[in-house]
Design an enzyme around this catalytic site. Structure first.
Site, PDB file in Angstrom:
ATOM      1  N   HIS A 607     -24.259 -44.030  10.364  1.00 53.19           N
ATOM      2  CA  HIS A 607     -25.701 -45.466  11.150  1.00 53.19           C
ATOM      3  C   HIS A 607     -24.330 -45.811  12.994  1.00 53.19           C
ATOM      4  O   HIS A 607     -24.807 -46.271  13.674  1.00 53.19           O
ATOM      5  CB  HIS A 607     -24.945 -46.559  10.104  1.00 53.19           C
ATOM      6  CG  HIS A 607     -25.346 -47.732  11.065  1.00 53.19           C
ATOM      7  ND1 HIS A 607     -26.860 -47.968  10.801  1.00 53.19           N
ATOM      8  CD2 HIS A 607     -24.532 -48.901  11.814  1.00 53.19           C
ATOM      9  CE1 HIS A 607     -26.441 -50.438  11.100  1.00 53.19           C
ATOM     10  NE2 HIS A 607     -25.704 -49.825  11.425  1.00 53.19           N
ATOM     11  N   GLU A 608     -23.111 -46.417  12.789  1.00 54.95           N
ATOM     12  CA  GLU A 608     -22.307 -46.676  13.941  1.00 54.95           C
ATOM     13  C   GLU A 608     -22.479 -45.500  14.810  1.00 54.95           C
ATOM     14  O   GLU A 608     -22.556 -45.736  15.743  1.00 54.95           O
ATOM     15  CB  GLU A 608     -20.417 -46.584  13.404  1.00 54.95           C
ATOM     16  CG  GLU A 608     -20.265 -47.040  12.430  1.00 54.95           C
ATOM     17  CD  GLU A 608     -20.918 -48.176  12.444  1.00 54.95           C
ATOM     18  OE1 GLU A 608     -21.338 -49.154  14.169  1.00 54.95           O
ATOM     19  OE2 GLU A 608     -21.381 -49.464  12.436  1.00 54.95           O
ATOM     20  N   HIS A 611     -25.275 -45.658  16.697  1.00 51.48           N
ATOM     21  CA  HIS A 611     -25.577 -46.367  17.760  1.00 51.48           C
ATOM     22  C   HIS A 611     -24.890 -46.692  19.586  1.00 51.48           C
ATOM     23  O   HIS A 611     -25.498 -47.131  20.456  1.00 51.48           O
ATOM     24  CB  HIS A 611     -24.709 -48.336  17.596  1.00 51.48           C
ATOM     25  CG  HIS A 611     -25.064 -48.721  16.169  1.00 51.48           C
ATOM     26  ND1 HIS A 611     -25.955 -49.653  17.083  1.00 51.48           N
ATOM     27  CD2 HIS A 611     -24.299 -49.821  15.469  1.00 51.48           C
ATOM     28  CE1 HIS A 611     -26.684 -51.159  16.301  1.00 51.48           C
ATOM     29  NE2 HIS A 611     -25.095 -50.687  14.882  1.00 51.48           N
ATOM     30  N   GLU A 667     -30.041 -51.941  15.190  1.00 49.16           N
ATOM     31  CA  GLU A 667     -29.639 -51.736  13.453  1.00 49.16           C
ATOM     32  C   GLU A 667     -31.075 -50.678  13.282  1.00 49.16           C
ATOM     33  O   GLU A 667     -30.357 -50.195  12.376  1.00 49.16           O
ATOM     34  CB  GLU A 667     -29.188 -53.101  13.112  1.00 49.16           C
ATOM     35  CG  GLU A 667     -28.265 -53.803  13.576  1.00 49.16           C
ATOM     36  CD  GLU A 667     -26.748 -53.397  13.742  1.00 49.16           C
ATOM     37  OE1 GLU A 667     -27.211 -52.476  13.369  1.00 49.16           O
ATOM     38  OE2 GLU A 667     -26.424 -53.997  14.864  1.00 49.16           O
ATOM     39  N   ASP A 671     -29.380 -47.700  11.357  1.00 46.16           N
ATOM     40  CA  ASP A 671     -30.232 -47.067  10.018  1.00 46.16           C
ATOM     41  C   ASP A 671     -30.634 -46.271   9.302  1.00 46.16           C
ATOM     42  O   ASP A 671     -30.475 -45.605   8.858  1.00 46.16           O
ATOM     43  CB  ASP A 671     -30.417 -48.481   9.313  1.00 46.16           C
ATOM     44  CG  ASP A 671     -29.908 -49.765   8.979  1.00 46.16           C
ATOM     45  OD1 ASP A 671     -29.033 -49.587   8.935  1.00 46.16           O
ATOM     46  OD2 ASP A 671     -30.873 -50.430   9.227  1.00 46.16           O
TER      47      ASP A 671
END
Length: 770
Positions: A607-608, A611, A667, A671
């Site tokens: 997830h990070e 980003h 987000e 995800d």
């Protein structure tokens, strides 16, 4: 991992949690409820932890039926574990492919208790994975939402409490300051003795407040400077120091919109839908005015209504978050002289020289502003508003921020409004939870060494580093197969992924007592004066902010403290950060199957990492600079891919209210990309190491277990009021749709659960960006 060494003072901005550079987080930053996600209670300070007097009444307050149900649940859980253990003995010699260790039996019990096997996983996987958990976990008193993040934070809080209350001779001076701060917060007797006196005296020093007494000082500029620098409020606009997005090697003054008391402009502008909240907010304002000596409600209410009307005018000119996602468009660098022309209602040079003293600011000082139109309009609004009202509004900003440090009457007022705002029910939470939360938010790095020594195994860093490398490898493998991206941009994207800097557990400097003491050298906490300690901290933290202006950003600064149950990506540093607080179950347990760890911490890492390539992160290059490094053809293709997700998530709703697919786009991209990277990394691990044993009694393959583990991380419940607040403020989608949205886009999920084409979890059209 590279050594983590922030110079003591430059590290403090992030060590205090006060840095304001952009970051993308895994989950909502508030683990419990606050009156506002910004100005009202900064640093994540939560008002609803405060106990009326003692947490000991909680069990006594339960009905006999509730007590019997609690006992029954405990007995059933014990019986389930016993049955699983018996199954382990019975089948130990029959099924060598089944894991029957104590750890496997325990995690199986937890998984089973969270599931609802009566739900078709191809129809609603969130309810299938979390239905049992939801039935067993109604929203607790004192909260408006509850989930696995909250549960883990409660665990971390209990550890911090023990550490703060049991001092040792070996702790550093900084750690002792955290203990003094905590004990002053716990001294309710002294707080009750002082009542509203500390804040009333502060208001008098600022020249008074027309709501509580004579207003003798018509000096708008001086008051604005003091409340900004000494008490870290942000009326009208926010001012801070952070890395320049277009020159990430230097810090720059930044100015942005701010000043609303409620979490979003929507509360003010959609009056019919939010009438209950607006009425509750006004009543809350009036109550605080009375508690601070305002006397007659008939005199207070009209003035508070004027403040509310002024905040509504602010809301009218505030730009919605979904329209601020393209950072190339909203970034503007001006000089101080140009800022004076843009917003002449403020005398900018005196203002900036006062709040950044002793740093000298001249007319050529570069300043980044994120919305020129807002600053023009706020300047006009200030010039056309009565000076008494402006002063009332600025002091109200101070009152909102500081009243939670006063006596029980203010806590009661907070809790009453919390029930209206978030649906938070009566509180029977002990005082220590409030004090632990506040101490951790303000002095989290000072107490960080205690937490790390008590909870964090040193080899966890190397284990987490290995997981990150596996996820990064899987992400880059997927990157190489993308059909919509041109080769030149793909090559640059891979270079950016390779350059992402990993921060795990804690920054090393906090484990050096001398360095840690230097960081907090200029902060002093005094015994038994809680309000004073908080005010000193606000002043101290702003001095640290000002000190950053002439210094280069430090890659090794942290923006989250070690106990935090969260993670983040910083685009200007191109780094991903995983505090010690999240490197625990259910995200990671070394004895758990790899399927669960990849579905937990693996997805967090993915997830990070993703980003860095979401709709905002992709605008920054590998060095953290905002610049157009993609070819136009790939930019247009990316936008087409993301529009699919905007439409998909906009079709989801909670209680009839739609998800904002554009506000949550970043987000949602993270995800989906995180799930895909973690699944691919797990498959790579299996190819290298062979299939692992399955868990007993579940009847699930390990690939199915991966998806189930991912989903159960997001088991949660919220009140309707909290759900509404989340929909209009949170850049993350509701937990249900973080699960359903990602999994319904995964063809591997549909294959492993054999979901028929066209079923809710296997739609004919799937969205994919990374």
């Amino acid at each position: 991992m590279r050594g983590v060494w922030p110079p003591p003072v430059s590290a403090l901005l992030s060590a205090l949690g006060m840095s304001t550079y952009k970051r993308a987080t895994l989950d909502e930053e508030d683990l419990v409820d606050s009156l506002s996600e910004g100005d009202a209670y900064p640093n994540g300070l939560q008002v609803n932890f405060h106990s009326p007097r003692s947490g000991q009444r909680c069990w006594a307050a339960r009905t006999q039926v509730e007590k019997r149900l609690v006992v029954l649940v405990v007995l059933l859980a014990a019986g389930l574990v016993a049955c699983l253990a018996a199954l382990g003995i019975q089948y130990q010699t029959r099924s060598p492919s089944v894991c029957l260790s104590e750890a496997c039996v325990s995690v199986t019990s937890s998984i089973l208790s969270s599931m609802d096997p009566t739900v078709d996983p191809c129809h609603d996987f969130f309810s299938y994975a979390c239905g049992g958990w939801i039935k067993a976990n109604p929203v607790p008193d004192g909260h408006s939402r509850w989930g696995t993040f909250s549960n883990l934070w409660e665990h971390n809080q209990a550890i911090i409490k023990h550490l703060l209350e049991n001092s040792t001779a070996s702790v550093s001076e900084a750690e002792r300051k955290a203990q003094v701060y905590y004990r002053a917060c716990m001294n309710e007797t002294r707080i009750e003795e002082l009542r509203a006196k500390p804040l009333m005296e502060l208001i008098e020093r600022l020249g008074g407040w027309n709501i509580t007494g004579p207003w003798a000082k018509d000096n708008f500029q001086d008051t604005l400077q003091v409340v900004t620098a000494h008490y870290r409020t942000s009326p009208f606009f926010s001012v801070y120091v952070s890395a320049d997005s277009k020159n990430s090697n230097s810090n720059v003054i930044q100015v942005d919109q701010s000043g609303l008391g409620l979490p979003s402009r929507d509360y003010y502008l959609n009056k019919t839908e939010n009438e209950k909240v607006l009425t509750g907010y006004l009543n809350y304002m009036v109550q605080l005015g009375k508690l601070l000596g305002g006397g007659d409600e008939e005199a207070i209410r009209p003035q508070m209504q004027q403040i509310l009307d002024f905040e509504t005018a602010l809301a009218n000119i505030t730009i919605p978050q979904e329209k601020r996602r393209d950072e190339e468009l909203i970034y503007h660098k001006v000089t101080a002289a140009e800022l004076q022309t843009l917003a002449p209602a403020i005398n900018w040079l005196p203002f900036l020289n006062t709040i950044f003293y002793p740093v000298e600011i001249n007319e050529s000082e570069p300043i980044v502003v994120y919305d020129k139109e807002y600053l023009e309009q706020i300047s006009t609004l200030i010039n056309t508003t009565d000076r008494c009202l402006l002063n009332n509004y600025m002091i109200w900003n101070l009152v909102r921020k500081t009243s939670s440090f006063l006596d029980q009457r203010f806590q009661d007022a907070d809790e009453k409004f919390m029930e209206v705002m978030y649906g938070t029910k009566k509180t029977c939470l002990p005082r220590w939870k409030f004090c632990v939360s506040d101490t951790e938010n303000n002095l989290g790095f000072a107490l960080g060494p205690m937490f790390v020594k008590a909870t964090f195994a040193e080899d966890s860093k190397s284990i987490a580093t290995e997981i990150i490398l596996e996820i990064k490898k899987a992400f880059e493998e997927s990157l190489s197969t993308l059909k919509w991206m041109d080769e030149e941009t793909r090559k640059s994207a891979k270079e950016k992924a390779d350059a992402i800097y990993n921060m795990i557990g804690y920054p090393n400097f906090i484990m050096d007592p001398k360095e840690l003491d230097k960081v907090f050298n200029d902060y002093t906490a005094v015994p038994d004066l809680y309000f004073e300690n908080a005010m000193r901290f606000f002043n101290f933290s702003w001095r640290v902010t000002a000190d950053q202006l002439r210094k280069a950003p430090n890659r090794d600064q942290w923006s989250m403290t070690p106990p935090m149950v969260n993670a983040y990506y910083s685009p200007t540093k191109n780094e991903i950060v995983f505090p010690a607080g999240i490197l625990q179950a259910p995200f990671y347990t070394r004895s758990s199957p790899k399927a669960l760890n990849f579905g937990g911490i693996g997805v967090v890492v993915g997830h990070e990492l993703t980003h860095a390539f979401d709709d905002q992160g992709r605008e920054y290059d590998k060095d953290g600079n905002l610049r157009p490094w993609w070819k136009n053809s790939s930019v247009e293709a990316f936008k087409r891919q993301t529009e699919c997700m905007v439409e998909q998530y906009s079709n989801y709703s909670v209680n009839g209210e739609p998800v904002n697919g554009r506000h949550t786009l970043g987000e949602n991209i993270a995800d989906n990309g995180g799930l895909k990277a973690a699944y691919r990394a797990y498959q790579n691990w299996v190819k290298k190491n062979g299939a692992e044993h399955s868990l007993p009694t579940l009847g699930l393959t390990n690939n199915q277990l991966f998806f189930l583990g991912f989903a159960q991380v997001w088991c949660s419940v919220r009140t309707p009021e909290s759900s509404h607040e989340g929909l209009i403020t949170d850049p993350h989608s509701p937990s249900r749709f973080r699960v359903i949205g990602s999994l319904s886009n995964s063809k591997e999920f549909s294959e492993h659960f054999r979901c028929p084409p066209g079923s809710p979890m296997n739609p004919p059209h799937k969205c994919e960006v990374w």
